[in-house]
Design a protein around this motif. Sequence first.
Motif, PDB file in Angstrom:
ATOM      1  N   HIS A 151       1.064  -1.479  -0.222  1.00  0.00           N
ATOM      2  CA  HIS A 151      -0.568   0.054  -0.139  1.00  0.00           C
ATOM      3  C   HIS A 151       0.897   1.254  -0.233  1.00  0.00           C
ATOM      4  O   HIS A 151       2.163   1.138   0.079  1.00  0.00           O
ATOM      5  CB  HIS A 151      -1.009  -0.020   1.193  1.00  0.00           C
ATOM      6  N   MET A 198      -1.555   6.184  -4.345  1.00  0.00           N
ATOM      7  CA  MET A 198      -2.076   5.956  -5.069  1.00  0.00           C
ATOM      8  C   MET A 198      -3.020   6.795  -5.703  1.00  0.00           C
ATOM      9  O   MET A 198      -3.197   6.000  -6.783  1.00  0.00           O
ATOM     10  CB  MET A 198      -3.709   6.197  -4.467  1.00  0.00           C
ATOM     11  N   LEU A 202      -3.426   5.053  -9.214  1.00  0.00           N
ATOM     12  CA  LEU A 202      -5.064   5.092 -10.237  1.00  0.00           C
ATOM     13  C   LEU A 202      -4.844   5.133 -11.959  1.00  0.00           C
ATOM     14  O   LEU A 202      -6.022   4.727 -12.349  1.00  0.00           O
ATOM     15  CB  LEU A 202      -6.066   5.626  -9.510  1.00  0.00           C
ATOM     16  N   VAL A 211     -10.995  -0.449 -16.370  1.00  0.00           N
ATOM     17  CA  VAL A 211     -11.999   0.462 -15.245  1.00  0.00           C
ATOM     18  C   VAL A 211     -12.280  -0.513 -13.653  1.00  0.00           C
ATOM     19  O   VAL A 211     -11.717  -1.763 -13.953  1.00  0.00           O
ATOM     20  CB  VAL A 211     -13.037   0.204 -15.904  1.00  0.00           C
ATOM     21  N   LEU A 212     -11.734   0.354 -12.392  1.00  0.00           N
ATOM     22  CA  LEU A 212     -11.688  -0.152 -11.313  1.00  0.00           C
ATOM     23  C   LEU A 212     -12.946  -1.331 -11.350  1.00  0.00           C
ATOM     24  O   LEU A 212     -14.220  -0.288 -11.221  1.00  0.00           O
ATOM     25  CB  LEU A 212     -11.226   0.974 -10.701  1.00  0.00           C
ATOM     26  N   SER A 213     -13.196  -2.054 -10.530  1.00  0.00           N
ATOM     27  CA  SER A 213     -13.845  -2.966 -10.229  1.00  0.00           C
ATOM     28  C   SER A 213     -13.889  -3.231  -8.875  1.00  0.00           C
ATOM     29  O   SER A 213     -15.106  -3.552  -8.562  1.00  0.00           O
ATOM     30  CB  SER A 213     -13.725  -4.482 -10.979  1.00  0.00           C
ATOM     31  N   ASP A 214     -12.896  -3.553  -8.695  1.00  0.00           N
ATOM     32  CA  ASP A 214     -12.854  -3.799  -6.377  1.00  0.00           C
ATOM     33  C   ASP A 214     -11.694  -3.000  -6.147  1.00  0.00           C
ATOM     34  O   ASP A 214     -10.778  -2.931  -7.213  1.00  0.00           O
ATOM     35  CB  ASP A 214     -12.969  -4.955  -6.538  1.00  0.00           C
ATOM     36  N   PHE A 215     -11.618  -3.537  -4.965  1.00  0.00           N
ATOM     37  CA  PHE A 215     -10.615  -2.072  -4.082  1.00  0.00           C
ATOM     38  C   PHE A 215     -10.636  -3.024  -2.888  1.00  0.00           C
ATOM     39  O   PHE A 215     -11.647  -3.298  -2.227  1.00  0.00           O
ATOM     40  CB  PHE A 215     -10.964  -0.686  -4.349  1.00  0.00           C
ATOM     41  N   ASP A 216      -9.310  -2.712  -2.255  1.00  0.00           N
ATOM     42  CA  ASP A 216      -9.694  -3.059  -0.884  1.00  0.00           C
ATOM     43  C   ASP A 216      -8.732  -3.576  -0.236  1.00  0.00           C
ATOM     44  O   ASP A 216      -7.226  -3.386  -0.469  1.00  0.00           O
ATOM     45  CB  ASP A 216      -9.597  -5.211  -1.068  1.00  0.00           C
ATOM     46  N   GLU A 217      -8.115  -2.522   0.935  1.00  0.00           N
ATOM     47  CA  GLU A 217      -6.675  -1.764   1.964  1.00  0.00           C
ATOM     48  C   GLU A 217      -7.213  -3.361   2.571  1.00  0.00           C
ATOM     49  O   GLU A 217      -7.708  -3.565   3.562  1.00  0.00           O
ATOM     50  CB  GLU A 217      -6.669  -0.100   2.363  1.00  0.00           C
ATOM     51  N   MET A 219      -6.625  -5.549   5.757  1.00  0.00           N
ATOM     52  CA  MET A 219      -6.146  -5.234   7.103  1.00  0.00           C
ATOM     53  C   MET A 219      -7.133  -6.451   7.800  1.00  0.00           C
ATOM     54  O   MET A 219      -8.125  -6.483   7.118  1.00  0.00           O
ATOM     55  CB  MET A 219      -6.634  -3.780   7.644  1.00  0.00           C
ATOM     56  N   PRO A 238      -2.570   0.410   6.536  1.00  0.00           N
ATOM     57  CA  PRO A 238      -2.966  -1.004   5.618  1.00  0.00           C
ATOM     58  C   PRO A 238      -1.585  -0.566   4.918  1.00  0.00           C
ATOM     59  O   PRO A 238      -0.771   0.029   4.695  1.00  0.00           O
ATOM     60  CB  PRO A 238      -4.191  -0.301   4.572  1.00  0.00           C
TER      61      PRO A 238
ATOM     62  N   THR B 199     -10.965   2.423   0.932  1.00  0.00           N
ATOM     63  CA  THR B 199     -11.855   1.389   0.813  1.00  0.00           C
ATOM     64  C   THR B 199     -13.468   1.841   0.716  1.00  0.00           C
ATOM     65  O   THR B 199     -14.136   1.024  -0.047  1.00  0.00           O
ATOM     66  CB  THR B 199     -11.590  -0.138   1.082  1.00  0.00           C
ATOM     67  N   MET B 206     -18.807   2.737  -6.369  1.00  0.00           N
ATOM     68  CA  MET B 206     -19.034   1.751  -6.944  1.00  0.00           C
ATOM     69  C   MET B 206     -20.371   0.901  -7.066  1.00  0.00           C
ATOM     70  O   MET B 206     -20.811   0.445  -7.511  1.00  0.00           O
ATOM     71  CB  MET B 206     -17.699   0.682  -7.226  1.00  0.00           C
ATOM     72  N   GLU B 217      -5.260  13.113  -5.275  1.00  0.00           N
ATOM     73  CA  GLU B 217      -4.489  13.352  -3.942  1.00  0.00           C
ATOM     74  C   GLU B 217      -3.889  14.727  -3.436  1.00  0.00           C
ATOM     75  O   GLU B 217      -2.617  14.841  -3.810  1.00  0.00           O
ATOM     76  CB  GLU B 217      -3.735  12.217  -2.845  1.00  0.00           C
TER      77      GLU B 217
END
Lengths: 251, 251
Positions: A151, A198, A202, A211-217, A219, A238, B199, B206, B217
Amino acid sequence: MTEPPLYDREEFYNAYLTLPRSQKGLDGAPEWPTLRSMVGSVTGQDILDLGCGLGWFARWAVESGATGIDASDISVKMIERAEELTPAEMKPKISFAIKDLNDIGLQEGVYNLAFSSLTLHYLSTESLRRLLGLIFASLKPGGRFVFSIEHPIYTAPSKPSPEKLHDGREVWPLDSYAKDGLRETNWLGGVKKHHRTMTTYLKELMGAGFVLSDFDEWMPSEEYTKKEPMWKFERDRPMFLLMKVVKPIVH
Amino acid sequence: MTEPPLYDREEFYNAYLTLPRSQKGLDGAPEWPTLRSMVGSVTGQDILDLGCGLGWFARWAVESGATGIDASDISVKMIERAEELTPAEMKPKISFAIKDLNDIGLQEGVYNLAFSSLTLHYLSTESLRRLLGLIFASLKPGGRFVFSIEHPIYTAPSKPSPEKLHDGREVWPLDSYAKDGLRETNWLGGVKKHHRTMTTYLKELMGAGFVLSDFDEWMPSEEYTKKEPMWKFERDRPMFLLMKVVKPIVH
Protein backbone atom coordinates in the motif's frame (compact mmCIF):
# COMPACT_ATOMS: atom_id res chain seq x y z
CA MET A 1 22.44 -5.44 -14.28
CA THR A 2 25.39 -5.66 -11.88
CA GLU A 3 23.67 -7.36 -8.95
CA PRO A 4 21.44 -10.44 -9.19
CA PRO A 5 17.66 -10.05 -8.77
CA LEU A 6 16.67 -9.59 -5.11
CA TYR A 7 15.02 -13.00 -4.78
CA ASP A 8 18.14 -14.70 -6.19
CA ARG A 9 20.43 -13.36 -3.47
CA GLU A 10 21.26 -16.27 -1.18
CA GLU A 11 20.48 -14.51 2.10
CA PHE A 12 17.23 -12.92 0.92
CA TYR A 13 16.01 -16.10 -0.73
CA ASN A 14 16.67 -18.19 2.38
CA ALA A 15 14.90 -15.63 4.59
CA TYR A 16 11.98 -15.50 2.15
CA LEU A 17 11.59 -19.29 2.30
CA THR A 18 10.93 -19.09 6.05
CA LEU A 19 7.84 -16.84 5.64
CA PRO A 20 4.40 -18.40 6.20
CA ARG A 21 3.44 -17.55 2.60
CA SER A 22 6.46 -19.51 1.32
CA GLN A 23 5.92 -22.47 3.61
CA LYS A 24 2.13 -22.78 3.55
CA GLY A 25 1.47 -21.21 0.15
CA LEU A 26 -1.69 -19.19 -0.38
CA ASP A 27 -3.13 -20.20 3.01
CA GLY A 28 -0.13 -18.55 4.62
CA ALA A 29 -1.04 -15.21 3.03
CA PRO A 30 -3.71 -13.41 5.08
CA GLU A 31 -4.85 -11.34 2.09
CA TRP A 32 -5.49 -14.41 -0.09
CA PRO A 33 -9.22 -14.87 0.67
CA THR A 34 -9.91 -11.31 -0.50
CA LEU A 35 -7.69 -11.70 -3.55
CA ARG A 36 -9.35 -15.03 -4.39
CA SER A 37 -12.80 -13.41 -4.31
CA MET A 38 -11.54 -10.75 -6.74
CA VAL A 39 -10.13 -13.46 -9.02
CA GLY A 40 -13.47 -15.30 -9.10
CA SER A 41 -13.95 -18.48 -11.13
CA VAL A 42 -11.01 -19.55 -13.30
CA THR A 43 -12.65 -22.62 -14.82
CA GLY A 44 -11.77 -22.93 -18.50
CA GLN A 45 -9.74 -19.74 -18.42
CA ASP A 46 -6.32 -18.74 -19.74
CA ILE A 47 -4.24 -16.95 -17.15
CA LEU A 48 -1.11 -14.82 -16.90
CA ASP A 49 0.82 -14.63 -13.61
CA LEU A 50 3.47 -11.91 -13.34
CA GLY A 51 5.97 -12.41 -10.51
CA CYS A 52 4.79 -15.95 -9.79
CA GLY A 53 7.37 -16.70 -7.08
CA LEU A 54 7.12 -20.32 -5.96
CA GLY A 55 4.10 -20.93 -8.22
CA TRP A 56 1.42 -21.31 -5.54
CA PHE A 57 -1.15 -19.31 -7.48
CA ALA A 58 -0.42 -21.15 -10.73
CA ARG A 59 -1.00 -24.53 -9.06
CA TRP A 60 -4.15 -23.25 -7.35
CA ALA A 61 -5.46 -22.01 -10.72
CA VAL A 62 -4.88 -25.38 -12.39
CA GLU A 63 -6.48 -27.22 -9.48
CA SER A 64 -9.41 -24.82 -9.82
CA GLY A 65 -10.00 -25.67 -13.47
CA ALA A 66 -7.90 -23.17 -15.44
CA THR A 67 -7.11 -24.24 -19.00
CA GLY A 68 -3.54 -22.97 -18.80
CA ILE A 69 -1.33 -20.46 -17.08
CA ASP A 70 1.76 -18.57 -18.20
CA ALA A 71 3.72 -17.85 -15.04
CA SER A 72 6.99 -15.96 -14.86
CA ASP A 73 9.41 -14.53 -12.35
CA ILE A 74 12.74 -12.75 -12.60
CA SER A 75 14.29 -15.06 -10.00
CA VAL A 76 16.00 -18.20 -11.29
CA LYS A 77 15.87 -19.74 -7.83
CA MET A 78 12.12 -19.11 -7.50
CA ILE A 79 11.34 -20.61 -10.91
CA GLU A 80 13.51 -23.66 -10.22
CA ARG A 81 11.75 -24.21 -6.89
CA ALA A 82 8.33 -23.57 -8.50
CA GLU A 83 9.06 -26.35 -11.03
CA GLU A 84 10.09 -28.71 -8.21
CA LEU A 85 6.92 -28.01 -6.25
CA THR A 86 4.68 -28.69 -9.25
CA PRO A 87 3.40 -32.26 -9.66
CA ALA A 88 4.10 -33.88 -13.04
CA GLU A 89 0.41 -34.14 -13.99
CA MET A 90 0.02 -30.34 -13.69
CA LYS A 91 3.03 -29.49 -15.82
CA PRO A 92 1.27 -29.59 -19.22
CA LYS A 93 -0.98 -26.74 -18.04
CA ILE A 94 1.67 -24.47 -16.47
CA SER A 95 4.50 -22.72 -18.26
CA PHE A 96 7.07 -21.38 -15.81
CA ALA A 97 9.56 -18.91 -17.34
CA ILE A 98 12.30 -16.60 -16.13
CA LYS A 99 11.28 -13.09 -17.24
CA ASP A 100 12.16 -9.54 -16.24
CA LEU A 101 8.97 -7.43 -16.13
CA ASN A 102 11.03 -4.45 -17.29
CA ASP A 103 11.48 -5.97 -20.74
CA ILE A 104 8.87 -8.74 -20.97
CA GLY A 105 6.77 -9.08 -24.12
CA LEU A 106 3.18 -10.44 -24.07
CA GLN A 107 0.92 -11.95 -26.69
CA GLU A 108 -2.18 -9.86 -27.49
CA GLY A 109 -5.81 -10.74 -26.73
CA VAL A 110 -5.20 -14.18 -25.24
CA TYR A 111 -5.89 -14.11 -21.48
CA ASN A 112 -9.08 -14.06 -19.42
CA LEU A 113 -7.20 -13.10 -16.27
CA ALA A 114 -3.89 -11.43 -15.47
CA PHE A 115 -2.65 -11.79 -11.91
CA SER A 116 0.24 -10.32 -9.95
CA SER A 117 0.95 -10.71 -6.25
CA LEU A 118 3.20 -8.25 -4.38
CA THR A 119 5.41 -7.56 -7.38
CA LEU A 120 4.52 -4.26 -9.06
CA HIS A 121 6.12 -2.11 -6.34
CA TYR A 122 9.51 -3.38 -7.53
CA LEU A 123 8.99 -1.55 -10.86
CA SER A 124 9.63 2.10 -11.65
CA THR A 125 6.58 4.05 -12.80
CA GLU A 126 7.97 4.09 -16.35
CA SER A 127 8.25 0.30 -16.36
CA LEU A 128 4.84 -0.03 -14.72
CA ARG A 129 3.26 2.13 -17.45
CA ARG A 130 4.79 0.00 -20.20
CA LEU A 131 3.72 -3.21 -18.43
CA LEU A 132 0.12 -2.04 -17.86
CA GLY A 133 -0.17 -1.30 -21.57
CA LEU A 134 1.05 -4.81 -22.37
CA ILE A 135 -1.28 -6.44 -19.82
CA PHE A 136 -4.26 -4.50 -21.16
CA ALA A 137 -3.44 -5.63 -24.72
CA SER A 138 -2.86 -9.23 -23.58
CA LEU A 139 -6.36 -9.56 -22.12
CA LYS A 140 -9.46 -10.51 -24.06
CA PRO A 141 -12.24 -7.86 -23.92
CA GLY A 142 -13.99 -8.24 -20.55
CA GLY A 143 -10.84 -9.79 -19.08
CA ARG A 144 -9.63 -8.75 -15.65
CA PHE A 145 -6.36 -7.89 -13.97
CA VAL A 146 -6.23 -8.73 -10.26
CA PHE A 147 -3.20 -7.70 -8.25
CA SER A 148 -1.80 -6.90 -4.84
CA ILE A 149 0.90 -4.39 -4.00
CA GLU A 150 2.37 -2.85 -0.91
CA HIS A 151 0.00 0.00 0.00
CA PRO A 152 1.26 3.55 -0.73
CA ILE A 153 0.82 4.35 2.98
CA TYR A 154 3.15 1.44 3.71
CA THR A 155 5.79 2.37 1.14
CA ALA A 156 5.83 6.15 1.68
CA PRO A 157 7.75 6.81 4.93
CA SER A 158 11.42 7.75 4.99
CA LYS A 159 11.71 5.31 7.94
CA PRO A 160 8.95 2.70 7.67
CA SER A 161 8.84 1.39 11.24
CA PRO A 162 6.21 2.03 13.91
CA GLU A 163 7.16 4.72 16.43
CA LYS A 164 6.17 5.06 20.07
CA LEU A 165 5.19 8.64 20.95
CA HIS A 166 5.69 10.43 24.28
CA ASP A 167 2.03 9.83 25.23
CA GLY A 168 2.20 6.09 24.55
CA ARG A 169 0.57 6.08 21.11
CA GLU A 170 2.14 3.67 18.66
CA VAL A 171 1.89 5.29 15.22
CA TRP A 172 2.95 4.83 11.63
CA PRO A 173 5.33 7.77 11.00
CA LEU A 174 3.94 8.92 7.66
CA ASP A 175 6.04 11.40 5.71
CA SER A 176 7.15 12.04 2.11
CA TYR A 177 3.89 10.57 0.75
CA ALA A 178 3.93 12.94 -2.25
CA LYS A 179 7.46 11.92 -3.26
CA ASP A 180 7.17 9.01 -5.73
CA GLY A 181 10.43 7.11 -6.03
CA LEU A 182 12.80 4.57 -4.51
CA ARG A 183 12.66 3.59 -0.85
CA GLU A 184 15.04 1.30 0.98
CA THR A 185 13.82 -0.82 3.87
CA ASN A 186 15.45 -3.49 5.99
CA TRP A 187 12.86 -6.21 5.30
CA LEU A 188 14.62 -9.61 5.22
CA GLY A 189 17.99 -7.86 5.30
CA GLY A 190 17.31 -5.05 2.82
CA VAL A 191 14.93 -4.35 -0.04
CA LYS A 192 14.56 -1.51 -2.53
CA LYS A 193 11.08 -0.71 -3.79
CA HIS A 194 9.22 2.05 -5.59
CA HIS A 195 6.80 4.19 -3.63
CA ARG A 196 3.94 5.62 -5.65
CA THR A 197 0.89 7.52 -4.43
CA MET A 198 -2.56 6.01 -4.85
CA THR A 199 -3.09 8.76 -7.42
CA THR A 200 -0.19 7.51 -9.53
CA TYR A 201 -1.42 3.90 -9.43
CA LEU A 202 -5.00 4.80 -10.33
CA LYS A 203 -4.04 7.30 -13.04
CA GLU A 204 -1.69 4.76 -14.64
CA LEU A 205 -4.38 2.05 -14.56
CA MET A 206 -7.05 4.34 -16.02
CA GLY A 207 -4.53 5.70 -18.51
CA ALA A 208 -3.94 2.16 -19.79
CA GLY A 209 -7.70 1.83 -20.40
CA PHE A 210 -8.66 -0.21 -17.34
CA VAL A 211 -11.88 0.34 -15.36
CA LEU A 212 -11.73 -0.07 -11.58
CA SER A 213 -13.97 -2.93 -10.49
CA ASP A 214 -12.89 -3.83 -6.92
CA PHE A 215 -10.56 -2.31 -4.33
CA ASP A 216 -9.44 -3.41 -0.91
CA GLU A 217 -6.90 -2.13 1.58
CA TRP A 218 -6.28 -5.41 3.30
CA MET A 219 -6.24 -5.18 7.08
CA PRO A 220 -7.09 -7.84 9.67
CA SER A 221 -10.55 -7.70 11.24
CA GLU A 222 -10.98 -6.54 14.82
CA GLU A 223 -11.99 -10.10 15.79
CA TYR A 224 -8.80 -11.47 14.26
CA THR A 225 -6.59 -9.10 16.25
CA LYS A 226 -8.30 -10.25 19.46
CA LYS A 227 -7.14 -13.80 18.71
CA GLU A 228 -3.77 -12.64 17.35
CA PRO A 229 -2.70 -9.51 19.30
CA MET A 230 0.58 -9.38 17.33
CA TRP A 231 -1.51 -8.16 14.38
CA LYS A 232 -3.09 -5.26 16.25
CA PHE A 233 -0.87 -2.63 14.64
CA GLU A 234 -1.93 -3.85 11.19
CA ARG A 235 -5.23 -1.99 11.77
CA ASP A 236 -3.39 1.29 12.31
CA ARG A 237 -2.28 1.46 8.69
CA PRO A 238 -2.89 -0.76 5.66
CA MET A 239 0.04 -2.89 4.47
CA PHE A 240 -1.46 -4.30 1.27
CA LEU A 241 -3.58 -2.87 -1.50
CA LEU A 242 -5.64 -5.24 -3.67
CA MET A 243 -7.40 -4.25 -6.87
CA LYS A 244 -9.43 -5.73 -9.65
CA VAL A 245 -9.54 -3.77 -12.89
CA VAL A 246 -11.31 -4.74 -16.08
CA LYS A 247 -10.66 -4.33 -19.79
CA PRO A 248 -14.02 -3.02 -20.99
CA ILE A 249 -15.95 -4.72 -23.74
CA VAL A 250 -16.15 -2.06 -26.45
CA HIS A 251 -19.61 -1.60 -27.95
CA MET B 1 -31.21 17.66 16.40
CA THR B 2 -30.36 19.42 19.67
CA GLU B 3 -27.44 21.54 18.49
CA PRO B 4 -27.45 23.78 15.41
CA PRO B 5 -25.49 22.68 12.30
CA LEU B 6 -21.76 23.24 12.71
CA TYR B 7 -21.58 26.11 10.23
CA ASP B 8 -24.45 27.90 12.00
CA ARG B 9 -22.61 28.09 15.32
CA GLU B 10 -21.56 31.71 15.82
CA GLU B 11 -17.93 31.00 16.73
CA PHE B 12 -17.36 28.42 14.00
CA TYR B 13 -19.05 30.52 11.33
CA ASN B 14 -17.01 33.61 12.22
CA ALA B 15 -13.77 31.61 12.17
CA TYR B 16 -14.77 30.01 8.84
CA LEU B 17 -15.32 33.44 7.30
CA THR B 18 -11.67 34.35 7.93
CA LEU B 19 -10.32 31.45 5.79
CA PRO B 20 -8.82 32.29 2.38
CA ARG B 21 -11.45 30.10 0.69
CA SER B 22 -14.23 32.16 2.34
CA GLN B 23 -12.63 35.51 1.59
CA LYS B 24 -11.26 34.90 -1.89
CA GLY B 25 -13.68 32.21 -3.03
CA LEU B 26 -12.46 29.46 -5.34
CA ASP B 27 -9.10 31.19 -5.90
CA GLY B 28 -8.46 30.89 -2.17
CA ALA B 29 -8.77 27.08 -2.39
CA PRO B 30 -5.48 25.52 -3.53
CA GLU B 31 -7.23 22.36 -4.79
CA TRP B 32 -9.61 24.32 -7.04
CA PRO B 33 -7.57 24.16 -10.30
CA THR B 34 -7.55 20.35 -10.10
CA LEU B 35 -11.22 20.19 -9.20
CA ARG B 36 -12.06 22.58 -12.05
CA SER B 37 -10.27 20.37 -14.57
CA MET B 38 -12.34 17.40 -13.31
CA VAL B 39 -15.54 19.46 -13.64
CA GLY B 40 -14.71 20.36 -17.26
CA SER B 41 -17.04 22.50 -19.36
CA VAL B 42 -20.39 23.41 -17.78
CA THR B 43 -21.78 25.36 -20.72
CA GLY B 44 -25.48 24.64 -21.17
CA GLN B 45 -25.50 22.18 -18.28
CA ASP B 46 -27.79 21.59 -15.31
CA ILE B 47 -25.89 21.28 -12.06
CA LEU B 48 -26.42 20.11 -8.50
CA ASP B 49 -24.21 21.46 -5.70
CA LEU B 50 -24.39 19.65 -2.35
CA GLY B 51 -22.97 21.61 0.58
CA CYS B 52 -22.66 24.84 -1.41
CA GLY B 53 -21.43 26.99 1.48
CA LEU B 54 -21.15 30.63 0.40
CA GLY B 55 -22.11 29.75 -3.19
CA TRP B 56 -18.75 30.41 -4.87
CA PHE B 57 -19.03 27.34 -7.10
CA ALA B 58 -22.62 28.13 -8.06
CA ARG B 59 -21.66 31.64 -9.18
CA TRP B 60 -18.61 30.32 -11.04
CA ALA B 61 -20.82 27.78 -12.84
CA VAL B 62 -23.31 30.44 -13.95
CA GLU B 63 -20.49 32.73 -15.08
CA SER B 64 -19.10 29.76 -17.01
CA GLY B 65 -22.31 29.20 -18.95
CA ALA B 66 -24.33 26.72 -16.86
CA THR B 67 -28.05 26.70 -17.62
CA GLY B 68 -28.99 26.41 -13.96
CA ILE B 69 -27.76 25.18 -10.61
CA ASP B 70 -29.56 23.77 -7.58
CA ALA B 71 -27.33 24.58 -4.61
CA SER B 72 -28.04 23.66 -1.02
CA ASP B 73 -26.43 23.71 2.39
CA ILE B 74 -27.56 22.75 5.88
CA SER B 75 -26.39 26.08 7.28
CA VAL B 76 -28.94 28.92 7.38
CA LYS B 77 -26.14 31.47 7.80
CA MET B 78 -24.23 30.15 4.80
CA ILE B 79 -27.28 30.22 2.53
CA GLU B 80 -28.23 33.73 3.67
CA ARG B 81 -24.69 34.94 2.95
CA ALA B 82 -24.64 33.06 -0.38
CA GLU B 83 -27.80 34.93 -1.43
CA GLU B 84 -26.23 38.25 -0.42
CA LEU B 85 -23.07 37.55 -2.41
CA THR B 86 -25.02 36.67 -5.56
CA PRO B 87 -25.68 39.53 -8.03
CA ALA B 88 -29.33 40.04 -8.99
CA GLU B 89 -28.77 39.14 -12.64
CA MET B 90 -27.50 35.68 -11.63
CA LYS B 91 -30.40 34.85 -9.35
CA PRO B 92 -32.77 33.41 -11.98
CA LYS B 93 -30.18 30.68 -12.68
CA ILE B 94 -29.30 29.72 -9.09
CA SER B 95 -31.63 28.16 -6.54
CA PHE B 96 -30.15 28.32 -3.04
CA ALA B 97 -31.93 26.11 -0.49
CA ILE B 98 -31.42 24.99 3.10
CA LYS B 99 -31.22 21.19 3.00
CA ASP B 100 -29.86 18.47 5.28
CA LEU B 101 -28.04 15.85 3.17
CA ASN B 102 -29.20 13.20 5.64
CA ASP B 103 -32.79 13.54 4.46
CA ILE B 104 -32.59 15.43 1.16
CA GLY B 105 -34.63 14.23 -1.82
CA LEU B 106 -33.50 14.69 -5.44
CA GLN B 107 -35.28 14.70 -8.78
CA GLU B 108 -34.31 11.82 -11.09
CA GLY B 109 -32.40 12.07 -14.38
CA VAL B 110 -32.10 15.85 -14.52
CA TYR B 111 -28.45 16.88 -13.94
CA ASN B 112 -25.34 16.78 -16.13
CA LEU B 113 -23.07 17.38 -13.16
CA ALA B 114 -23.28 16.85 -9.42
CA PHE B 115 -20.67 18.64 -7.32
CA SER B 116 -19.73 18.60 -3.66
CA SER B 117 -16.79 20.34 -2.01
CA LEU B 118 -15.45 19.19 1.40
CA THR B 119 -18.86 18.07 2.66
CA LEU B 120 -19.26 14.29 2.44
CA HIS B 121 -16.97 13.58 5.42
CA TYR B 122 -19.67 15.10 7.65
CA LEU B 123 -22.01 12.22 6.75
CA SER B 124 -22.15 8.74 8.29
CA THR B 125 -21.53 5.90 5.86
CA GLU B 126 -25.24 5.00 6.02
CA SER B 127 -26.21 8.53 5.02
CA LEU B 128 -23.48 8.60 2.37
CA ARG B 129 -24.79 5.37 0.83
CA ARG B 130 -28.32 6.74 0.63
CA LEU B 131 -27.06 10.03 -0.82
CA LEU B 132 -24.88 8.36 -3.47
CA GLY B 133 -27.90 6.38 -4.64
CA LEU B 134 -29.88 9.61 -4.96
CA ILE B 135 -27.06 11.42 -6.77
CA PHE B 136 -26.65 8.52 -9.21
CA ALA B 137 -30.38 8.56 -9.96
CA SER B 138 -30.42 12.38 -10.28
CA LEU B 139 -27.82 12.37 -13.06
CA LYS B 140 -28.54 11.91 -16.74
CA PRO B 141 -26.72 8.93 -18.30
CA GLY B 142 -23.13 9.99 -18.93
CA GLY B 143 -23.40 12.60 -16.18
CA ARG B 144 -20.58 13.05 -13.70
CA PHE B 145 -20.17 13.55 -9.99
CA VAL B 146 -17.10 15.57 -8.99
CA PHE B 147 -16.27 15.97 -5.33
CA SER B 148 -13.60 16.68 -2.77
CA ILE B 149 -13.34 15.25 0.74
CA GLU B 150 -10.82 15.21 3.51
CA HIS B 151 -8.44 12.36 2.62
CA PRO B 152 -8.78 9.15 4.70
CA ILE B 153 -5.12 9.53 5.72
CA TYR B 154 -6.03 12.96 7.06
CA THR B 155 -9.17 11.87 8.92
CA ALA B 156 -7.84 8.59 10.37
CA PRO B 157 -5.56 9.49 13.31
CA SER B 158 -6.74 9.47 16.91
CA LYS B 159 -4.78 12.74 17.27
CA PRO B 160 -4.53 14.42 13.87
CA SER B 161 -1.58 16.79 14.44
CA PRO B 162 1.98 16.49 13.13
CA GLU B 163 4.45 15.09 15.65
CA LYS B 164 8.16 15.74 16.00
CA LEU B 165 10.13 12.53 16.59
CA HIS B 166 13.31 12.10 18.68
CA ASP B 167 15.47 12.15 15.51
CA GLY B 168 13.94 15.39 14.20
CA ARG B 169 11.53 13.88 11.68
CA GLU B 170 8.18 15.64 11.51
CA VAL B 171 5.59 12.96 10.77
CA TRP B 172 1.86 12.44 10.46
CA PRO B 173 1.02 10.07 13.34
CA LEU B 174 -1.15 7.60 11.47
CA ASP B 175 -3.15 5.15 13.56
CA SER B 176 -6.67 3.63 13.64
CA TYR B 177 -6.92 3.79 9.83
CA ALA B 178 -9.09 0.65 9.71
CA LYS B 179 -11.60 2.03 12.19
CA ASP B 180 -14.34 3.81 10.23
CA GLY B 181 -16.33 6.19 12.40
CA LEU B 182 -16.47 9.55 14.14
CA ARG B 183 -13.38 11.63 14.83
CA GLU B 184 -13.21 14.88 16.77
CA THR B 185 -10.63 17.51 15.90
CA ASN B 186 -9.99 21.03 17.12
CA TRP B 187 -10.20 22.71 13.68
CA LEU B 188 -11.74 26.20 14.11
CA GLY B 189 -12.60 25.39 17.72
CA GLY B 190 -13.91 21.86 17.29
CA VAL B 191 -15.35 19.71 14.49
CA LYS B 192 -16.77 16.18 14.32
CA LYS B 193 -16.34 14.25 11.10
CA HIS B 194 -16.59 10.70 9.81
CA HIS B 195 -13.40 8.85 8.96
CA ARG B 196 -13.76 6.22 6.25
CA THR B 197 -11.04 4.20 4.54
CA MET B 198 -10.40 4.67 0.83
CA THR B 199 -11.87 1.18 0.46
CA THR B 200 -15.18 2.29 1.99
CA TYR B 201 -15.41 5.35 -0.27
CA LEU B 202 -14.61 3.43 -3.45
CA LYS B 203 -16.84 0.45 -2.61
CA GLU B 204 -19.76 2.78 -1.85
CA LEU B 205 -19.23 4.68 -5.11
CA MET B 206 -18.97 1.51 -7.19
CA GLY B 207 -21.89 0.00 -5.26
CA ALA B 208 -24.05 2.96 -6.31
CA GLY B 209 -23.19 2.22 -9.95
CA PHE B 210 -20.53 4.88 -10.54
CA VAL B 211 -17.38 4.30 -12.60
CA LEU B 212 -14.17 5.97 -11.44
CA SER B 213 -12.96 8.45 -14.04
CA ASP B 214 -10.42 10.68 -12.28
CA PHE B 215 -8.67 10.67 -8.91
CA ASP B 216 -6.30 13.06 -7.19
CA GLU B 217 -4.78 13.28 -3.75
CA TRP B 218 -4.23 17.00 -3.74
CA MET B 219 -0.83 18.04 -2.46
CA PRO B 220 1.21 21.15 -3.30
CA SER B 221 3.99 20.77 -5.84
CA GLU B 222 7.63 20.79 -4.73
CA GLU B 223 8.07 24.14 -6.52
CA TYR B 224 5.14 25.61 -4.60
CA THR B 225 6.60 24.60 -1.23
CA LYS B 226 9.88 26.33 -2.15
CA LYS B 227 7.95 29.60 -2.51
CA GLU B 228 5.68 28.84 0.45
CA PRO B 229 7.71 26.87 3.04
CA MET B 230 4.68 26.82 5.41
CA TRP B 231 3.13 24.27 3.03
CA LYS B 232 6.08 21.86 3.17
CA PHE B 233 4.36 19.43 5.52
CA GLU B 234 1.43 19.15 3.09
CA ARG B 235 3.66 16.91 0.94
CA ASP B 236 4.16 14.47 3.83
CA ARG B 237 0.54 13.37 3.75
CA PRO B 238 -2.44 14.29 1.55
CA MET B 239 -5.12 16.48 3.09
CA PHE B 240 -7.71 16.40 0.29
CA LEU B 241 -9.01 13.69 -1.99
CA LEU B 242 -10.68 14.68 -5.27
CA MET B 243 -12.60 12.32 -7.50
CA LYS B 244 -14.63 12.32 -10.67
CA VAL B 245 -17.03 9.41 -11.12
CA VAL B 246 -19.39 8.85 -14.01
CA LYS B 247 -22.87 7.39 -14.44
CA PRO B 248 -22.32 5.05 -17.38
CA ILE B 249 -24.39 5.27 -20.52
CA VAL B 250 -26.13 1.88 -20.65
CA HIS B 251 -26.00 0.22 -24.07
